[in-house]
Scaffold this motif. Structure first.
Motif: not given
Length: 73
Positions: A33-40, A42-49, A51-60
């Motif tokens: 569930x956490x990895x699915x939430x990470x995949x979902x 948006x870019x602003x939330x990833x920027x806050x953490x 993380x790049x989109x590529x890093x989030x996708x790799x983890x997911x």
């Protein structure tokens, strides 16, 4: 946006024994569930953490058995 699901499944047993099958199953479900939430996110939330989109996708995309070391204790 950070999401940590605080369930009984992601806590180490107080008596030091290894986790039961049910506990491991709950941990795997929480991880999924956490990895699915990470995949979902948006870019602003990833920027806050930070993380790049590529890093989030790799983890997911990591397999369910590739769990964090803290869960394997």
């Amino acid at each position: 946006m950070s999401m940590m699901i605080n369930t009984q499944a992601n806590r180490r047993p107080a008596n030091g024994r290894t986790a039961s099958f049910f506990t491991r199953l709950m941990q795997a479900n929480a991880l999924m569930r956490q990895r699915h939430a990470l995949r979902m996110l948006d870019q602003a939330a990833l920027d806050d953490m930070g993380l790049s989109r590529a890093q989030a996708d790799a983890e997911a995309r990591r397999p369910i058995w590739d769990a964090p070391n803290a869960w394997l204790k």
